[in-house]
Design a protein around this motif. Sequence first.
Motif, PDB file in Angstrom:
ATOM      1  N   PRO A  58      23.666   2.990  -8.874  1.00 45.59           N
ATOM      2  CA  PRO A  58      23.321   1.569  -8.675  1.00 45.59           C
ATOM      3  C   PRO A  58      24.141   0.867  -7.610  1.00 45.59           C
ATOM      4  N   HIS A  59      25.342   1.372  -7.305  1.00 43.91           N
ATOM      5  CA  HIS A  59      26.192   0.706  -6.315  1.00 43.91           C
ATOM      6  C   HIS A  59      26.316   1.513  -5.027  1.00 43.91           C
ATOM      7  N   ALA A  60      25.429   2.482  -4.849  1.00 43.88           N
ATOM      8  CA  ALA A  60      25.491   3.326  -3.660  1.00 43.88           C
ATOM      9  C   ALA A  60      25.194   2.509  -2.405  1.00 43.88           C
ATOM     10  N   PRO A  61      25.893   2.796  -1.293  1.00 35.34           N
ATOM     11  CA  PRO A  61      25.561   2.106  -0.040  1.00 35.34           C
ATOM     12  C   PRO A  61      24.168   2.516   0.415  1.00 35.34           C
ATOM     13  N   LEU A  62      23.485   1.607   1.087  1.00 37.24           N
ATOM     14  CA  LEU A  62      22.138   1.919   1.550  1.00 37.24           C
ATOM     15  C   LEU A  62      22.206   2.906   2.708  1.00 37.24           C
ATOM     16  N   PRO A  63      21.192   3.769   2.839  1.00 41.82           N
ATOM     17  CA  PRO A  63      21.196   4.728   3.949  1.00 41.82           C
ATOM     18  C   PRO A  63      21.058   4.016   5.288  1.00 41.82           C
ATOM     19  N   THR A  64      21.685   4.576   6.308  1.00 39.13           N
ATOM     20  CA  THR A  64      21.525   4.053   7.662  1.00 39.13           C
ATOM     21  C   THR A  64      20.121   4.363   8.159  1.00 39.13           C
ATOM     22  N   VAL A  65      19.741   3.742   9.265  1.00 43.66           N
ATOM     23  CA  VAL A  65      18.428   4.020   9.848  1.00 43.66           C
ATOM     24  C   VAL A  65      18.324   5.501  10.211  1.00 43.66           C
ATOM     25  N   ASP A  66      19.404   6.076  10.733  1.00 42.19           N
ATOM     26  CA  ASP A  66      19.375   7.503  11.071  1.00 42.19           C
ATOM     27  C   ASP A  66      19.148   8.369   9.842  1.00 42.19           C
ATOM     28  N   ASP A  86       0.862  -1.177   0.000  1.00 46.92           N
ATOM     29  CA  ASP A  86       0.000   0.000   0.000  1.00 46.92           C
ATOM     30  C   ASP A  86       0.896   1.223   0.000  1.00 46.92           C
ATOM     31  N   ARG A  87       0.858   1.984  -1.087  1.00 51.75           N
ATOM     32  CA  ARG A  87       1.766   3.114  -1.244  1.00 51.75           C
ATOM     33  C   ARG A  87       1.407   4.309  -0.375  1.00 51.75           C
ATOM     34  N   THR A  88       0.334   4.226   0.379  1.00 52.69           N
ATOM     35  CA  THR A  88      -0.020   5.322   1.287  1.00 52.69           C
ATOM     36  C   THR A  88       0.464   5.070   2.710  1.00 52.69           C
ATOM     37  N   LYS A  89       1.047   3.925   2.965  1.00 53.95           N
ATOM     38  CA  LYS A  89       1.437   3.561   4.321  1.00 53.95           C
ATOM     39  C   LYS A  89       2.877   3.972   4.616  1.00 53.95           C
ATOM     40  N   ARG A  90       3.159   4.082   5.911  1.00 45.68           N
ATOM     41  CA  ARG A  90       4.502   4.492   6.324  1.00 45.68           C
ATOM     42  C   ARG A  90       5.560   3.466   5.939  1.00 45.68           C
ATOM     43  N   TYR A  91       5.214   2.185   5.971  1.00 43.42           N
ATOM     44  CA  TYR A  91       6.230   1.187   5.624  1.00 43.42           C
ATOM     45  C   TYR A  91       6.701   1.367   4.188  1.00 43.42           C
ATOM     46  N   PHE A  92       5.795   1.826   3.298  1.00 41.82           N
ATOM     47  CA  PHE A  92       6.204   2.033   1.916  1.00 41.82           C
ATOM     48  C   PHE A  92       7.138   3.238   1.802  1.00 41.82           C
ATOM     49  N   ALA A  93       6.877   4.278   2.590  1.00 43.38           N
ATOM     50  CA  ALA A  93       7.775   5.427   2.595  1.00 43.38           C
ATOM     51  C   ALA A  93       9.162   5.024   3.087  1.00 43.38           C
ATOM     52  N   VAL A  94       9.220   4.142   4.092  1.00 44.71           N
ATOM     53  CA  VAL A  94      10.507   3.640   4.571  1.00 44.71           C
ATOM     54  C   VAL A  94      11.214   2.865   3.456  1.00 44.71           C
ATOM     55  N   LEU A  95      10.475   2.018   2.748  1.00 44.91           N
ATOM     56  CA  LEU A  95      11.063   1.241   1.660  1.00 44.91           C
ATOM     57  C   LEU A  95      11.559   2.155   0.539  1.00 44.91           C
ATOM     58  N   TRP A  99       6.928  12.845   7.881  1.00 47.30           N
ATOM     59  CA  TRP A  99       6.632  12.051   9.084  1.00 47.30           C
ATOM     60  C   TRP A  99       7.439  12.663  10.242  1.00 47.30           C
ATOM     61  N   PRO A 100       6.947  13.759  10.818  1.00 45.92           N
ATOM     62  CA  PRO A 100       7.723  14.512  11.824  1.00 45.92           C
ATOM     63  C   PRO A 100       8.097  13.697  13.055  1.00 45.92           C
ATOM     64  N   THR A 101       7.304  12.696  13.410  1.00 51.46           N
ATOM     65  CA  THR A 101       7.566  11.922  14.623  1.00 51.46           C
ATOM     66  C   THR A 101       8.403  10.674  14.361  1.00 51.46           C
ATOM     67  N   ALA A 102       8.951  10.546  13.158  1.00 49.10           N
ATOM     68  CA  ALA A 102       9.765   9.368  12.842  1.00 49.10           C
ATOM     69  C   ALA A 102      10.937   9.258  13.800  1.00 49.10           C
ATOM     70  N   SER A 103      11.260   8.034  14.179  1.00 50.78           N
ATOM     71  CA  SER A 103      12.367   7.776  15.098  1.00 50.78           C
ATOM     72  C   SER A 103      13.085   6.507  14.662  1.00 50.78           C
ATOM     73  N   ARG A 104      14.245   6.262  15.257  1.00 47.64           N
ATOM     74  CA  ARG A 104      14.971   5.042  14.945  1.00 47.64           C
ATOM     75  C   ARG A 104      14.121   3.812  15.226  1.00 47.64           C
ATOM     76  N   THR A 105      13.394   3.833  16.347  1.00 44.73           N
ATOM     77  CA  THR A 105      12.585   2.677  16.733  1.00 44.73           C
ATOM     78  C   THR A 105      11.466   2.424  15.730  1.00 44.73           C
ATOM     79  N   SER A 106      10.765   3.501  15.338  1.00 43.16           N
ATOM     80  CA  SER A 106       9.633   3.326  14.423  1.00 43.16           C
ATOM     81  C   SER A 106      10.100   2.900  13.034  1.00 43.16           C
ATOM     82  N   VAL A 107      11.221   3.457  12.574  1.00 38.73           N
ATOM     83  CA  VAL A 107      11.735   3.065  11.262  1.00 38.73           C
ATOM     84  C   VAL A 107      12.201   1.611  11.288  1.00 38.73           C
ATOM     85  N   GLN A 108      12.907   1.219  12.337  1.00 38.46           N
ATOM     86  CA  GLN A 108      13.363  -0.164  12.433  1.00 38.46           C
ATOM     87  C   GLN A 108      12.181  -1.119  12.519  1.00 38.46           C
TER      88      GLN A 108
END
Length: 276
Positions: free
Chosen positions: A190-198, A169-178, A208-217
């Motif tokens: 194409p060979h860029a390192p993936l972004p850290t959780v931070d 579902d492209r409206t959900k937060r998990y899709f924004a994280v992906l 998503w102003p309230t995003a945090s390490r815990t919620s993203v993980q």
Amino acid sequence: MYSIIVVPPAVAADEPGGGRTDSRIRLAPGERLPFGRAVGDRTPDARTPDAHSPDAHSPDGSTGGGGLSIAHEGVSRRAGEITAQGTFWTLSNLSSHQTYVVENPEGAGEHIKVGPGRLEAPVPFEFSRIVLPAAGDLLSVEVWAPRHDYLRSPRGLDGATTAPAFSVDRTKRYFAVLAALCEPRLRGEPHAPLPTVDRVVERLRPTWPTASRTSVQWNIDYLAVKLRLKPGPETADTGPRLNGKKESLVSLALRFDLVREDDLAVLAAPAGRAVR
């Protein structure tokens, strides 16, 4: 009807015959285009000559009407051959020691390798770039396959519809994280390192102003289950430990087009319109 368009490489202007960048060669299904340092030039935008012409056959008996001459000392005299096959094309590597790489410029690093001596390797990309190693240089020959054929059924089949392989579902937060995880590679690295959780948290803050390490993980863990990389909580088997979870998610998402470049718009939604 032409189905394949070949764009020759930009050879250095100081090379004999170099500097030609504006020519394009069009191939119809069944036509072949040999390329290399010592093949005869083929007229751009021209079809194969009549079969009775002296130039209508290459040494192996294929029709070709000359070929694509690449004036670089690091390119084999007969380096390879491109064959149009309707909606796709094949590549023959006539080199005895060089591996050719065919890249998909739109595929976030997607590519195939065609080893020395391999004949008629099918290339499935609509836009392709053949990369030829040439004495320290990398020469690129672009090949376009713009023709698309689609199934046109007069009526649908009766019965239950097929369940989607991956439901997102492209409206959900998990899709924004992906999308944030996939963004660097979709932006042409194409060979860029993936972004850290931070970094993902920082990227999502505008929407998503309230995003945090815990919620993203938590969303990353949820995606691993949703996309079947890990068993769900309803099963007793937790499965093996998933190392490189982010890498596995991004690889799967890009491979099956779960996230496309257009989807990155979810990362730049106007203020007050954050994804849920």
